[in-house]
Design an enzyme around this catalytic site. Structure first.
Site, PDB file in Angstrom:
ATOM      1  N   HIS A  96      46.676 -28.260   1.463  1.00  0.00           N
ATOM      2  CA  HIS A  96      47.994 -28.747   1.944  1.00  0.00           C
ATOM      3  C   HIS A  96      48.840 -29.371   0.742  1.00  0.00           C
ATOM      4  O   HIS A  96      49.585 -30.151   0.674  1.00  0.00           O
ATOM      5  CB  HIS A  96      47.859 -30.211   2.852  1.00  0.00           C
ATOM      6  CG  HIS A  96      47.136 -29.807   4.104  1.00  0.00           C
ATOM      7  ND1 HIS A  96      47.935 -29.403   5.360  1.00  0.00           N
ATOM      8  CD2 HIS A  96      45.961 -29.888   4.648  1.00  0.00           C
ATOM      9  CE1 HIS A  96      47.403 -29.222   6.323  1.00  0.00           C
ATOM     10  NE2 HIS A  96      45.942 -29.400   6.102  1.00  0.00           N
TER      11      HIS A  96
ATOM     12  N   GLU B 207      36.225 -34.732   6.275  1.00  0.00           N
ATOM     13  CA  GLU B 207      35.576 -33.918   5.400  1.00  0.00           C
ATOM     14  C   GLU B 207      35.221 -34.338   4.126  1.00  0.00           C
ATOM     15  O   GLU B 207      34.343 -33.828   3.444  1.00  0.00           O
ATOM     16  CB  GLU B 207      36.560 -32.517   5.139  1.00  0.00           C
ATOM     17  CG  GLU B 207      37.048 -31.691   6.455  1.00  0.00           C
ATOM     18  CD  GLU B 207      38.231 -32.258   7.257  1.00  0.00           C
ATOM     19  OE1 GLU B 207      38.387 -33.219   7.451  1.00  0.00           O
ATOM     20  OE2 GLU B 207      38.781 -31.157   7.576  1.00  0.00           O
TER      21      GLU B 207
ATOM     22  N   ASP C  17      41.508 -32.668   3.884  1.00  0.00           N
ATOM     23  CA  ASP C  17      40.989 -31.767   5.352  1.00  0.00           C
ATOM     24  C   ASP C  17      41.583 -30.346   5.024  1.00  0.00           C
ATOM     25  O   ASP C  17      42.392 -30.006   4.199  1.00  0.00           O
ATOM     26  CB  ASP C  17      42.128 -32.317   6.232  1.00  0.00           C
ATOM     27  CG  ASP C  17      43.670 -32.397   5.849  1.00  0.00           C
ATOM     28  OD1 ASP C  17      43.857 -32.911   4.999  1.00  0.00           O
ATOM     29  OD2 ASP C  17      44.236 -31.997   6.640  1.00  0.00           O
ATOM     30  N   GLU C  18      41.099 -29.645   6.043  1.00  0.00           N
ATOM     31  CA  GLU C  18      41.130 -28.208   6.234  1.00  0.00           C
ATOM     32  C   GLU C  18      41.440 -27.396   4.876  1.00  0.00           C
ATOM     33  O   GLU C  18      42.345 -26.643   4.543  1.00  0.00           O
ATOM     34  CB  GLU C  18      42.732 -28.173   6.760  1.00  0.00           C
ATOM     35  CG  GLU C  18      42.633 -29.051   8.065  1.00  0.00           C
ATOM     36  CD  GLU C  18      44.021 -28.617   9.089  1.00  0.00           C
ATOM     37  OE1 GLU C  18      43.828 -28.413  10.151  1.00  0.00           O
ATOM     38  OE2 GLU C  18      44.886 -28.876   8.417  1.00  0.00           O
ATOM     39  N   VAL C  19      40.255 -27.463   4.205  1.00  0.00           N
ATOM     40  CA  VAL C  19      40.165 -26.412   2.903  1.00  0.00           C
ATOM     41  C   VAL C  19      38.958 -25.266   3.491  1.00  0.00           C
ATOM     42  O   VAL C  19      37.892 -25.693   3.261  1.00  0.00           O
ATOM     43  CB  VAL C  19      39.862 -26.917   1.561  1.00  0.00           C
ATOM     44  CG1 VAL C  19      39.721 -25.972   0.771  1.00  0.00           C
ATOM     45  CG2 VAL C  19      40.795 -28.250   1.442  1.00  0.00           C
TER      46      VAL C  19
END
Ligand code: TNX
Length: 548
Positions: free
Chosen positions: A258, A361, A326-328
Site C-alpha cells: 500500500h 499479517e 496488510d496485503e503483500v
C-alpha cells in the site's frame, strides 16, 4: 419497548402538572448497572449552575458548550463540590471503576457525576447528554423542558481500546472534518481514532526533510479526486483536539505494501525502494490492492521509514504506532522477506517508544523474541476462520494482543444493502464496498458477535493446535472506515451511523448485562436518531431500527 416513564403519576391533577413527564433512559453504550429512581427527576432552569473539581473543569466547560445553545441558559461553570440544584462533576469517585469508569446520580437535588479521572468524568457527561431530551443537541434554542430522569448508574468499560478507523489516504479529509468526526464518535465513548495516513493513492502527512512525499505523493486521491495533506502542525492540532475529547490518535503508515504514493514520490531520486509489481512505477488511482511494496533490502527504504516513524511517534502522545502490514502477495515479497521486513521495522517503532500495531499479517514477525517490542494485531479476517484467523491465533501464541475488526462485522465501509442482498428493505446503499458483506451488513450484523469468542481454536492439517483468541488476549474493538467511496463528512457519517455505536457498545458493555441484546439495543439506538437529526449528523435509517 421505549416506554415513557411519567414521574409521580399519582396525586392530584395539580401535583401531576407540576411534575414534568420524563423519558426512560435510552443509553448507548448500555451502562454496566443502572437503576431508576422512580418519582425523581431534575429539570434544568435558567438558574442552574455547573460545578466541577479543578481537574474536571475543562470537561464541565464542554458540557456547558453542549447545553447552552439549545437551552438558552447561561449555565455558569465554576470550581466546587456538588451542591443541591447543580450539575456536578466530582473527582472523588472510586478508583475501582478504573480510569474510564464513573457513577451518575440524578434526582430532585441535581445531578452528580463522580469519577477519579477527567476521562471518567467525560464518559459520565456523555451519558448525561443522553439522559436529556434529544433536542438538547440542537445548535439553536428549543423549548425544553430539560428534564433528567432520576437514575443511579455505575459504569465502566469492558475493553480499554474502543476505536474507529478513518482512511484519509484514498479520499483526503480536512482537519475540520476529522474534528467533527471526533465529536461524533466520542459521544459513544469511543476513545481511539486510528488514522490511515498513506496508501497507494496518496500520502497525507508532511515529513520534515522529505518534501517529495507531499509535493509528489499527496497530489491525488482515488479516482483522480483532490489530493491534499496535513502539515505537522495540523496533525498536532488534531491530536490535541482528540485528547480534549479523550480520544487517542493511532497513526498508520501502511508498509511494506500500500505504498505506491511513497514509491512515486521517490521514483526519480530513490528508485531502489520500489519492489512493486508496478515497474517502472506509475500512478494507479483505482482501488487496486496488493501490487505495491517497499524493498526490504534498500537502505533508502529504512532511512525513509526511520524518519517517518521517529517524526510521527514524536508528534503522537498515544502508545501505538501502526505499521499496516496488510496485503503483500508472496509473489512480490516472499513470506521470509515479509517477515524480515516486519522484524526490521518493529524495533524502529519500539525504539521510538511505541507499541507496534499492525494488521493481523504482522504476526509473521518474531514477536515475543528478544529485540522485538510489544505488538498488537488488528484482526480483519472474516468469520474468525481461514488464514486471517490463523494469523490472529499465531499472534496470541507469540504474546501479542488483539484488536478485533472482523471485516464482515466491523468494516463500516461495507454497504448496508447490496444489489445481491435478499433483504427487500431499504434502497441499495449508494456508497460503500461489498467484498466482506456480499449480502450487505446492516446494524444487526455489526452488533451480533462477541470479540472474545469470534476466533476459536483450530487444529491445522499438520496437527498444529492454534489457540483461540480469548477475552484476555483482546484489548478491544475498532470499526474501520476505508474511504474508496467516502468523499466527505456526510458520506463518513452515513456509513459510521448507526453501525459504529453498535461496535462502541460491544467495546464498552459486558455481554451479560441485561439489555445487551439487539432487540433492546435497537430501541436505545432509535433514540439516537433524533440526536443525530438535531446535530445535523447524516445516518442510515436502517429499517431494522424503530426510529421515532
Ligand atoms: C482491504 S482491510 C484493505 C484495504 C481496503 C479495504 C476495503 C485491509 C487491511 N486492507 O486496503 O481499503 O479492504 O474494504
Amino acid at each position: 419497548g421505549a416506554a415513557s416513564l411519567t414521574a409521580a403519576v399519582s396525586g392530584t391533577p395539580a401535583a401531576q402538572a407540576a411534575v414534568a413527564p420524563v423519558t426512560a433512559p435510552q443509553l448507548v453504550p448500555l451502562p454496566q448497572e443502572m437503576s431508576l429512581r422512580s418519582g425523581q427527576s431534575f429539570t434544568l432552569s435558567a438558574d442552574t449552575r455547573i460545578v466541577a473539581a479543578q481537574g474536571a473543569l475543562a470537561v464541565a466547560q464542554q458540557l456547558a458548550a453542549v447545553l447552552r445553545p439549545s437551552t438558552g441558559y447561561a449555565l455558569p461553570v465554576s470550581t466546587g463540590a456538588p451542591q443541591p440544584g447543580t450539575l456536578a462533576l466530582a473527582l472523588d469517585g472510586a478508583t475501582s471503576l478504573g480510569d474510564e469508569g464513573y457513577t451518575l446520580e440524578s434526582g430532585s437535588t441535581g445531578v452528580v457525576v463522580r469519577a477519579h479521572t477527567a476521562h471518567g468524568a467525560f464518559n459520565g457527561v456523555q451519558t448525561l447528554r443522553q439522559l436529556l431530551p434529544a433536542w438538547v443537541e440542537s445548535p439553536t434554542v428549543r423549548p425544553g423542558p430539560w428534564t433528567v430522569p432520576g437514575v443511579s448508574i455505575t459504569d465502566e468499560p469492558r475493553f480499554g481500546y474502543r476505536g474507529a478507523m478513518l482512511d484519509i489516504a484514498r479520499h483526503f479529509q480536512t482537519v475540520d472534518t476529522v474534528k467533527r468526526i471526533i465529536d461524533e464518535i466520542s459521544m459513544y465513548k469511543i476513545n481511539t481514532l486510528h488514522l490511515h495516513l498513506a496508501d497507494d493513492q496518496g500520502w497525507r502527512i508532511a515529513i520534515n526533510g522529505r518534501p517529495e512525499l507531499t509535493t509528489i505523493g499527496a497530489q491525488f486521491g482515488i479516482d483522480n479526486s483532490p489530493g491534499g495533506y496535513w502539515t505537522q502542525a495540523e496533525y498536532v492540532d488534531v491530536v490535541q483536539y482528540a485528547a480534549s475529547r479523550f480520544v487517542t490518535i493511532v497513526p498508520e503508515i501502511d508498509t511494506p505494501g500500500h505504498t505506491n504514493a511513497a514509491i512515486m514520490a521517490y521514483a526519480d531520486i530513490h528508485p531502489d525502494i520500489n519492489c512493486s509489481a508496478n515497474k517502472p512505477p506509475r500512478w494507479n488511482l483505482s482501488g487496486d490492492v496488493g501490487y505495491s511494496a517497499l524493498c526490504p533490502d534498500s537502505p533508502n527504504t529504512w532511512a525513509l521509514l526511520t524518519d517517518v516513524i521517529n517524526q510521527l511517534s514524536a508528534l503522537t502522545p498515544g502508545p501505538y504506532y501502526h505499521i499496516g502490514g496488510d496485503e503483500v502477495p508472496t509473489t512480490i515479497l516472499t513470506q521470509q522477506q515479509y517477515a524480515d521486513f516486519i522484524n526490521r521495522e518493529a524495533p524502529i517503532v519500539g525504539a521510538a517508544g511505541k507499541i507496534v500495531m499492525g494488521w493481523n499479517e504482522i504476526s509473521e514477525g518474531d514477536f515475543g523474541q528478544p529485540g522485538m517490542p510489544q505488538g498488537v494485531v488488528q484482526f480483519w479476517g472474516t468469520g474468525g476462520t481461514g488464514s486471517g484467523g490463523d494469523s490472529a491465533r499465531r499472534a496470541v501464541q507469540k504474546g501479542m494482543k488483539v484488536v478485533m475488526s472482523p471485516a464482515d462485522r466491523a468494516y463500516v465501509d461495507q454497504k448496508y444493502v447490496t444489489s445481491r442482498t435478499t433483504n427487500p428493505n431499504g434502497p441499495v446503499t449508494p456508497i460503500g464496498l461489498n467484498w466482506a458483506c456480499p449480502r450487505g451488513c446492516d446494524v444487526d450484523t455489526a452488533y451480533n458477535w462477541d470479540p472474545a469468542t469470534l476466533v476459536p481454536a483450530r487444529t491445522t492439517s499438520t496437527g498444529e493446535v492454534l489457540p483461540a483468541v480469548t477475552e484476555s488476549d483482546v484489548i478491544g474493538v475498532e470499526g474501520a472506515l476505508w474511504s474508496e467511496t467516502v468523499k466527505n463528512l456526510s458520506d463518513a457519517e452515513y456509513l459510521y451511523f448507526p453501525r459504529l455505536p453498535a461496535i462502541a457498545e460491544l467495546g464498552w458493555s459486558p455481554a451479560g448485562v441485561p439489555g445487551r441484546t439487539f432487540d433492546e439495543f435497537k430501541v436505545r439506538l432509535a433514540a439516537q436518531g433524533a440526536r443525530w437529526t438535531a446535530m445535523g449528523v447524516n445516518f442510515y435509517p436502517s429499517p431494522l431500527v424503530p426510529w421515532r
